[in-house]
Design a protein around this motif. Structure first.
Motif, short mmCIF file in Angstrom:
data_model
loop_
_atom_site.label_atom_id
_atom_site.label_comp_id
_atom_site.label_asym_id
_atom_site.label_seq_id
_atom_site.Cartn_x
_atom_site.Cartn_y
_atom_site.Cartn_z
N ASP A 9 1.43 -5.14 -10.58
CA ASP A 9 1.91 -4.86 -9.20
C ASP A 9 0.80 -4.31 -8.47
N ILE A 10 1.19 -4.40 -7.02
CA ILE A 10 0.29 -3.91 -5.99
C ILE A 10 0.48 -2.69 -5.39
N ASP A 11 1.47 -2.32 -4.54
CA ASP A 11 1.63 -1.14 -3.86
C ASP A 11 1.78 0.25 -4.91
N GLY A 12 1.12 1.05 -4.81
CA GLY A 12 1.22 2.26 -5.55
C GLY A 12 0.61 2.12 -6.93
N THR A 13 -0.19 0.94 -7.12
CA THR A 13 -0.46 0.49 -8.61
C THR A 13 -1.94 0.07 -8.21
N LEU A 14 -2.06 -1.11 -7.70
CA LEU A 14 -3.41 -1.71 -7.69
C LEU A 14 -4.35 -1.52 -6.52
N LEU A 15 -3.44 -0.86 -5.50
CA LEU A 15 -4.26 -0.50 -4.23
C LEU A 15 -4.69 0.86 -4.13
N ASN A 16 -5.85 1.21 -3.44
CA ASN A 16 -6.04 2.70 -3.45
C ASN A 16 -5.63 3.44 -2.30
N SER A 17 -6.00 4.53 -2.12
CA SER A 17 -5.60 5.45 -0.87
C SER A 17 -5.93 4.75 0.43
N GLU A 18 -6.88 3.89 0.45
CA GLU A 18 -6.94 3.03 1.95
C GLU A 18 -5.88 1.73 1.68
N ARG A 19 -5.27 1.58 1.03
CA ARG A 19 -4.30 0.48 0.56
C ARG A 19 -5.04 -0.75 0.32
N ASP A 20 -6.03 -0.64 -0.20
CA ASP A 20 -7.18 -1.75 -0.67
C ASP A 20 -7.40 -1.70 -1.96
N LEU A 21 -8.51 -2.95 -2.24
CA LEU A 21 -8.74 -2.99 -3.53
C LEU A 21 -10.21 -2.39 -3.63
N SER A 22 -10.24 -1.46 -4.70
CA SER A 22 -11.69 -0.57 -4.87
C SER A 22 -12.69 -1.68 -4.95
N GLU A 23 -14.15 -1.39 -4.80
CA GLU A 23 -15.02 -2.27 -5.30
C GLU A 23 -15.33 -2.29 -7.00
N LYS A 24 -14.90 -1.17 -7.48
CA LYS A 24 -15.15 -1.29 -9.03
C LYS A 24 -14.03 -2.30 -9.45
N LEU A 25 -12.93 -2.26 -8.77
CA LEU A 25 -11.84 -3.09 -9.48
C LEU A 25 -12.21 -4.53 -9.33
N LYS A 26 -12.55 -4.91 -7.93
CA LYS A 26 -13.09 -6.39 -7.62
C LYS A 26 -14.30 -6.69 -8.67
#
Length: 273
Positions: A9-26
């Motif tokens: 899932d994306i919203d509320g799951t994959l995205l961080n507080s900035e509604r973006d993908l973290s560097e660690k995840l990428k």
């Protein structure tokens, strides 16, 4: 790794507080083999998901859009399309006429907005997609000509009005539509017979040689329950609904604490031991 694909899932799951993908995840995703699919499953439209795949350096992945109502392969070919019938879309809009509720209409690659206001501006900012601006009457006439309906209807507004509408729709059309209360001010409306789980199973059957037991899935909300239950390893983020946590095999940190990356790193390290 024991598992052969990720579905998230994306919203509320994959995205961080900035509604973006973290560097660690990428960085973790960058280390996965090219033949290890990373499949996004969301209530979002396809274009609101593609920029995330670009950021993950995974532009050629299948997409499960509109909670499973519109499924496309790596090259944009439609694998499945299930719509809310036009007459039912009309009835939903009709119910909102004497309210301040904002209605957004979605079909395939298109998002239709009637007016620019707080709600439409918020969705543009959150999804990084621009809608087609036209009144709902014109949109319904367009769909009537093509004998089609909506993949998703999203309604947003005052908590009390949204609660009222949820009750009205549940009472009258519960057998025909899913009603996802993603927030107190939102309802996402989808066809009853689809889900992220059925869509993922379709994708695996058509495109890959492995099954649901070989997939890790991440989610947070009601529309993720079937998905979390159906895969080999279902992970709920800490901010997930209690019902999602109850069916998960693992509960990781919240989305704002990079929970997906933390769980993925743990599973990758386990595979090395």
């Amino acid at each position: 790794m024991k598992y052969k694909a990720i579905c998230s899932d994306i919203d509320g799951t994959l995205l961080n507080s900035e509604r973006d993908l973290s560097e660690k995840l990428k960085n973790l995703v960058y280390t996965l083999p090219e033949d290890f699919p990373v499949i996004l499953a969301s209530s979002r439209m396809p274009d609101a998901m593609r920029h995330l795949l670009q950021d993950l350096k995974r532009p050629l992945e299948p997409l499960i859009a509109y909670n499973g109502g519109f499924v496309i392969d790596q090259h944009g070919k439609v694998l499945d399309s299930v719509e809310i019938p036009l007459d039912l879309v009309s009835k939903i809009i009709e119910l909102t006429q004497k309210t301040e509720i904002h209605v957004s209409l979605y079909q395939g690659e298109n998002w239709y907005e009637e007016k620019e206001d707080y709600w439409s501006k918020r969705e543009i900012k959150n999804t990084k997609v621009e809608p087609t601006w036209q009144d709902h009457k014109s949109t319904l006439e367009l769909w009537k000509e093509s004998n089609s309906g909506a993949h998703k209807v999203m309604v947003m507004g005052d908590i009390n009005e949204i609660s009222w509408l949820f009750g009205e729709l549940h009472l009258a059309y519960n057998g025909q539509i899913h009603l996802y209360r993603s927030k107190d001010t939102y309802i996402e409306i989808a066809p009853k017979k689809i889900s992220k789980a059925t869509a993922l199973e379709l994708v695996l059957n058509k495109l890959y040689t492995f099954g649901m037991d070989d997939v890790i899935a991440f989610g947070d909300n009601y529309n993720d329950i079937d998905l979390i239950q159906s895969v080999g390893w279902g992970v709920a983020v800490a901010n997930a609904r209690p019902e999602v946590k109850s069916v998960a095999k693992e509960i990781t940190l919240g989305n704002k604490e990079d929970g997906v990356a933390v769980a993925l790193e743990r599973l990758m390290n386990l595979a090395k031991t």
